[in-house]
Design a protein around this motif. Sequence first.
Motif, PDB file in Angstrom:
ATOM      1  N   ARG A  38      26.018  58.817  69.259  1.00  0.00           N
ATOM      2  CA  ARG A  38      27.174  59.651  69.588  1.00  0.00           C
ATOM      3  C   ARG A  38      28.023  59.031  70.664  1.00  0.00           C
ATOM      4  O   ARG A  38      29.248  59.062  70.610  1.00  0.00           O
ATOM      5  CB  ARG A  38      26.698  61.025  70.059  1.00  0.00           C
ATOM      6  CG  ARG A  38      27.047  62.102  69.072  1.00  0.00           C
ATOM      7  CD  ARG A  38      26.475  63.398  69.520  1.00  0.00           C
ATOM      8  NE  ARG A  38      27.266  63.959  70.605  1.00  0.00           N
ATOM      9  CZ  ARG A  38      27.215  65.237  70.928  1.00  0.00           C
ATOM     10  NH1 ARG A  38      26.464  66.037  70.255  1.00  0.00           N
ATOM     11  NH2 ARG A  38      27.933  65.689  71.923  1.00  0.00           N
ATOM     12  N   LYS A  71      15.949  64.151  72.882  1.00  0.00           N
ATOM     13  CA  LYS A  71      17.138  64.987  73.107  1.00  0.00           C
ATOM     14  C   LYS A  71      16.762  66.445  73.360  1.00  0.00           C
ATOM     15  O   LYS A  71      17.393  67.121  74.146  1.00  0.00           O
ATOM     16  CB  LYS A  71      18.076  64.907  71.901  1.00  0.00           C
ATOM     17  CG  LYS A  71      19.013  63.721  71.964  1.00  0.00           C
ATOM     18  CD  LYS A  71      19.968  63.715  70.802  1.00  0.00           C
ATOM     19  CE  LYS A  71      21.201  64.526  71.131  1.00  0.00           C
ATOM     20  NZ  LYS A  71      22.238  64.307  70.092  1.00  0.00           N
ATOM     21  N   LEU A  95      24.557  59.363  81.533  1.00  0.00           N
ATOM     22  CA  LEU A  95      25.076  59.906  80.274  1.00  0.00           C
ATOM     23  C   LEU A  95      23.942  60.062  79.266  1.00  0.00           C
ATOM     24  O   LEU A  95      23.826  61.088  78.597  1.00  0.00           O
ATOM     25  CB  LEU A  95      26.134  58.967  79.700  1.00  0.00           C
ATOM     26  CG  LEU A  95      27.542  59.090  80.264  1.00  0.00           C
ATOM     27  CD1 LEU A  95      28.450  58.041  79.631  1.00  0.00           C
ATOM     28  CD2 LEU A  95      28.093  60.484  79.989  1.00  0.00           C
ATOM     29  N   LEU A  96      23.082  59.034  79.188  1.00  0.00           N
ATOM     30  CA  LEU A  96      22.035  59.053  78.160  1.00  0.00           C
ATOM     31  C   LEU A  96      20.978  60.113  78.430  1.00  0.00           C
ATOM     32  O   LEU A  96      20.385  60.640  77.499  1.00  0.00           O
ATOM     33  CB  LEU A  96      21.376  57.670  78.052  1.00  0.00           C
ATOM     34  CG  LEU A  96      22.294  56.563  77.524  1.00  0.00           C
ATOM     35  CD1 LEU A  96      21.550  55.247  77.459  1.00  0.00           C
ATOM     36  CD2 LEU A  96      22.854  56.921  76.160  1.00  0.00           C
ATOM     37  N   ILE A  97      20.740  60.438  79.717  1.00  0.00           N
ATOM     38  CA  ILE A  97      19.716  61.460  79.979  1.00  0.00           C
ATOM     39  C   ILE A  97      20.321  62.847  80.104  1.00  0.00           C
ATOM     40  O   ILE A  97      19.616  63.812  80.329  1.00  0.00           O
ATOM     41  CB  ILE A  97      18.882  61.147  81.240  1.00  0.00           C
ATOM     42  CG1 ILE A  97      19.762  61.100  82.471  1.00  0.00           C
ATOM     43  CG2 ILE A  97      18.111  59.861  81.070  1.00  0.00           C
ATOM     44  CD1 ILE A  97      18.985  60.850  83.752  1.00  0.00           C
ATOM     45  N   ARG A  98      21.631  62.924  79.919  1.00  0.00           N
ATOM     46  CA  ARG A  98      22.274  64.267  80.023  1.00  0.00           C
ATOM     47  C   ARG A  98      21.729  65.252  79.004  1.00  0.00           C
ATOM     48  O   ARG A  98      21.549  66.418  79.369  1.00  0.00           O
ATOM     49  CB  ARG A  98      23.790  64.081  79.902  1.00  0.00           C
ATOM     50  CG  ARG A  98      24.535  65.357  79.970  1.00  0.00           C
ATOM     51  CD  ARG A  98      24.931  65.928  81.303  1.00  0.00           C
ATOM     52  NE  ARG A  98      24.331  65.491  82.508  1.00  0.00           N
ATOM     53  CZ  ARG A  98      23.857  66.342  83.444  1.00  0.00           C
ATOM     54  NH1 ARG A  98      23.868  67.626  83.225  1.00  0.00           N
ATOM     55  NH2 ARG A  98      23.391  65.901  84.567  1.00  0.00           N
ATOM     56  N   PRO A  99      21.388  65.044  77.770  1.00  0.00           N
ATOM     57  CA  PRO A  99      21.418  63.771  77.071  1.00  0.00           C
ATOM     58  C   PRO A  99      22.604  63.678  76.116  1.00  0.00           C
ATOM     59  O   PRO A  99      22.986  64.661  75.496  1.00  0.00           O
ATOM     60  CB  PRO A  99      20.133  63.845  76.247  1.00  0.00           C
ATOM     61  CG  PRO A  99      19.968  65.306  75.931  1.00  0.00           C
ATOM     62  CD  PRO A  99      20.659  66.078  77.008  1.00  0.00           C
ATOM     63  N   VAL A 100      23.144  62.478  76.019  1.00  0.00           N
ATOM     64  CA  VAL A 100      24.101  62.155  74.970  1.00  0.00           C
ATOM     65  C   VAL A 100      23.405  61.135  74.089  1.00  0.00           C
ATOM     66  O   VAL A 100      22.924  60.126  74.590  1.00  0.00           O
ATOM     67  CB  VAL A 100      25.380  61.532  75.569  1.00  0.00           C
ATOM     68  CG1 VAL A 100      26.366  61.207  74.458  1.00  0.00           C
ATOM     69  CG2 VAL A 100      26.015  62.477  76.570  1.00  0.00           C
ATOM     70  N   GLY A 101      23.312  61.408  72.786  1.00  0.00           N
ATOM     71  CA  GLY A 101      22.654  60.464  71.888  1.00  0.00           C
ATOM     72  C   GLY A 101      23.360  59.122  71.921  1.00  0.00           C
ATOM     73  O   GLY A 101      24.568  59.064  72.136  1.00  0.00           O
ATOM     74  N   ARG A 102      22.607  58.045  71.727  1.00  0.00           N
ATOM     75  CA  ARG A 102      23.220  56.722  71.832  1.00  0.00           C
ATOM     76  C   ARG A 102      24.268  56.512  70.749  1.00  0.00           C
ATOM     77  O   ARG A 102      25.328  55.951  70.999  1.00  0.00           O
ATOM     78  CB  ARG A 102      22.139  55.645  71.747  1.00  0.00           C
ATOM     79  CG  ARG A 102      21.194  55.715  72.940  1.00  0.00           C
ATOM     80  CD  ARG A 102      20.268  54.537  72.978  1.00  0.00           C
ATOM     81  NE  ARG A 102      19.311  54.678  74.075  1.00  0.00           N
ATOM     82  CZ  ARG A 102      18.581  53.694  74.557  1.00  0.00           C
ATOM     83  NH1 ARG A 102      18.686  52.493  74.039  1.00  0.00           N
ATOM     84  NH2 ARG A 102      17.746  53.882  75.545  1.00  0.00           N
ATOM     85  N   LEU A 143      14.993  55.949  78.430  1.00  0.00           N
ATOM     86  CA  LEU A 143      15.977  54.879  78.656  1.00  0.00           C
ATOM     87  C   LEU A 143      15.386  53.530  78.281  1.00  0.00           C
ATOM     88  O   LEU A 143      16.047  52.688  77.692  1.00  0.00           O
ATOM     89  CB  LEU A 143      16.411  54.865  80.129  1.00  0.00           C
ATOM     90  CG  LEU A 143      17.257  56.049  80.583  1.00  0.00           C
ATOM     91  CD1 LEU A 143      17.446  56.019  82.090  1.00  0.00           C
ATOM     92  CD2 LEU A 143      18.600  56.048  79.896  1.00  0.00           C
ATOM     93  N   ALA A 166      29.585  66.668  78.813  1.00  0.00           N
ATOM     94  CA  ALA A 166      29.016  65.618  77.970  1.00  0.00           C
ATOM     95  C   ALA A 166      27.727  66.069  77.289  1.00  0.00           C
ATOM     96  O   ALA A 166      27.468  65.715  76.155  1.00  0.00           O
ATOM     97  CB  ALA A 166      28.743  64.361  78.804  1.00  0.00           C
ATOM     98  N   GLY A 167      26.918  66.853  77.979  1.00  0.00           N
ATOM     99  CA  GLY A 167      25.620  67.229  77.427  1.00  0.00           C
ATOM    100  C   GLY A 167      25.732  68.401  76.479  1.00  0.00           C
ATOM    101  O   GLY A 167      26.787  69.000  76.338  1.00  0.00           O
ATOM    102  N   PRO A 168      24.628  68.731  75.825  1.00  0.00           N
ATOM    103  CA  PRO A 168      24.662  69.849  74.897  1.00  0.00           C
ATOM    104  C   PRO A 168      24.472  71.183  75.623  1.00  0.00           C
ATOM    105  O   PRO A 168      23.960  71.219  76.736  1.00  0.00           O
ATOM    106  CB  PRO A 168      23.462  69.567  74.001  1.00  0.00           C
ATOM    107  CG  PRO A 168      22.498  68.871  74.902  1.00  0.00           C
ATOM    108  CD  PRO A 168      23.322  68.096  75.903  1.00  0.00           C
ATOM    109  N   LEU A 210      15.280  66.453  77.043  1.00  0.00           N
ATOM    110  CA  LEU A 210      16.120  66.004  78.157  1.00  0.00           C
ATOM    111  C   LEU A 210      17.134  67.059  78.617  1.00  0.00           C
ATOM    112  O   LEU A 210      17.535  67.067  79.776  1.00  0.00           O
ATOM    113  CB  LEU A 210      16.850  64.711  77.775  1.00  0.00           C
ATOM    114  CG  LEU A 210      15.963  63.463  77.775  1.00  0.00           C
ATOM    115  CD1 LEU A 210      16.720  62.261  77.256  1.00  0.00           C
ATOM    116  CD2 LEU A 210      15.442  63.185  79.177  1.00  0.00           C
TER     117      LEU A 210
END
Lengths: 309, 268
Positions: free
Chosen positions: B105, A74, B96-103, A54, A105-107, A77
Motif C-alpha cells: 500500500r 497488520k 509508517l510501516l508499524i503504524r501499520p501501513v502495508g508495504r 520491520l 496513515a494507519g487503519p 500492529l
Amino acid sequence: MSDSVILTRALTKRFGSLTAVDAVDLDVRPGDIYGFLGPNGSGKTTTVRMLLGLVLATSGSVELLGEPVPRRAKRALGRVGALVEGPAAYGDLSGRANLTLADAAGPGGPRPTRKRRVDEALERVGLSEVGRRPVKAYSLGMRQRLGLAAALLRRPELLVLDEPTNGLDPQGIHEVRALLIELNAAGTTVFLSSHLLAEVEQVCGRIGVLDEGRLVLQDDVAALRAPTGNTVVSTPDADRAVSLLDGRVAARDGDRLVVRGPEPADLNALLVGEGIRVTELILERRTLEEIVLGITGPGSDRVDGRAAR
Amino acid sequence: MIMVELRKMLRRRRTWVTIALLDALPTLVAVLLATTNLGPQPGTGPAFLSAVLSNGNLFPAAALAIVLPLFLPVAVAVVAGDAVAGEAQAGTLRYLLIRPVGRTRLLVAKLVSVVAFTLIAVVVVAVTAYFVGTHLFGSAPLPTVSGGPTLSPAQATLRTGLAILYVGLSMLGVAAVALLLSTFVDSPLAATLGALAVLIASTVLLTLDAAHALNPYLPTRYWLAFVDLFRQPILWRDLVRGVALQVVYVGVLLLAAWANFTTKDVTS
C-alpha cells in the motif's frame, strides 16, 4: 494462540555470517513492564525490529498480541505503539501536523475524532502548547516527547519503547517514568528496551537480558533481587566483629561487612551482646547492575580485543 | 494512505519550487523569442520553436519539447527517488510501516503521488505555455508540422491533451527507475542520480551507430515522438511503439520494486 503479549520461539536473525539474534525465546505477559537489557550490539534493536515486522527473521517465530508476525502483523500492529531507535518526524511540519498525518496513515482512526486523539496524545507527553513550530526547530527532548505521543496515539495495548528517555533531562525522565507506570496501571503492557539499568530497576517487574544475540536471563525482578541469605553490617568496631564472627565474614569494605549465616535478628543480638556497636544492618540484595554485568560481556562498541571472548 | 501521500507531496515547498523552475525555462525562451523576434531556422533547435513566432497556440507543445530532454526527467527523478529512500533517511519509514501501513500500500501510494506530481508538472507547463504563447505571439489556427491543413481548435486541444498524456507516460518510465532504486538505497540522492545515469546512458547510446541494434529498446528512444501528434494525419508508428516500450519498462520496474520492498529488512 497464547496468553502472552509477546512470544518468540527460537527467534534467529543472521546477516550474512553474523548471527545477530540467536534462538531467543521471549515471553512478555499481559500487564508486564518488561525490561529488555543488554550491551550495545547485543541484538536488542534487531529483536525489537523483528517483533514489529520491520526485519524478517531468518528462522523462528514471533507472536505479537496473539497474531503471527510478519504474516498477520497488520492485525497486531494497530494495537501496538512503538518508539524504535529514536523518534522521527517530518521536519518541515509541526508536531501536530505530524501526528495528524500519522493518525491518518494507519487503519481504524475515524476522521471526526482525529483532532481529539492528537490533542490527547500531545497533552499526555506535555506538548499541548507547542503551537505551529516546525519539528526541525524542536529540541532533542521535545522530539523524544513527540515520538512518545505518536506511540500513544491509538491508546495501544502494548507499548514497545527503545530508549524512551534518551535526550530528556532528569525532570523529563521522571515524567516519562510516571507516565509509563500510570499507563501500565491502566492495563497497558510495556516492553522497555534500555541500557539504563537504574531506569529499568525502578519501573520493570520482569527483565530479559540479551548478550551476543542470546537471551541469557529472563526472570521476575523480585526473584532476582531476593535476599542472598547474607547480611550487611556496618559497625565502627569492625575489627572486633570480624574476630568474633570468625570465618563467616564473606567480604569486608572498611566498616562494612558482609556476613554469611544467621538471621539478621540473631546476628544483631550476637553483636550487641558482645558490646559491638551496630550502625546499620540489612539483608544483602544484589543490584540489577551486579546481576546484569555478571552475565554479559562487554558491548560490541569495545574494540580493544577484550570483546572477543 | 494515498490521500496522506498526496497531501504530503502537495504541502511540500519543494514540489512547487520545482514546478516553478520547470515553468521558468519555457517562459524565458518565449520572452526572448518575442523581444528579439529571432526564431531558430525551421528544422533546427527544439521542436516547434521555429513555428511559434507566428502562432502562440503552438507554444504548449514547444514548451514540452524544451523541458522534456532534461528538466522534466530531473524533476521526476528527484521526486520519485525521494519516495522511499527519503522516508528511510528521515527515519519515518519505520514509523509508517508499524503504524501499520502495508508495504504494498505504501508503495502504491508513493507511486500515485509521483504520477500526480508528474501530471501536475506537465499540465502546469502546458497551461502556462498556452497563456504565455498566445499572449506574446498571438493565436492563429494551429498549422500541422508537415504543413498540411490546419487543425481546428478542438483538434488542437485534443492533440495537446494527448501530448501531455504521452509525455506523462514517458516520465512514468523515469519515475519507475527512480522508485525501484529508491527501494534499494537509503539515500534519496543516490536513487535520483542512479535514475539520471540510466537516462544519460540511454541518450548516449542513441547517438552511437554501434548501438544501433539496441535502439528500439532504449527508454528515451521515443520520447520526442509526441511531435507526431501534430502531423496530419497523426503518424502513429513511433507513438504506439513508445507507449508499448514505456508500459513494459514501467511494468517490469515496478514489479521489481514491489518484490524488493515487500521482502527487505527495514533497518533504517
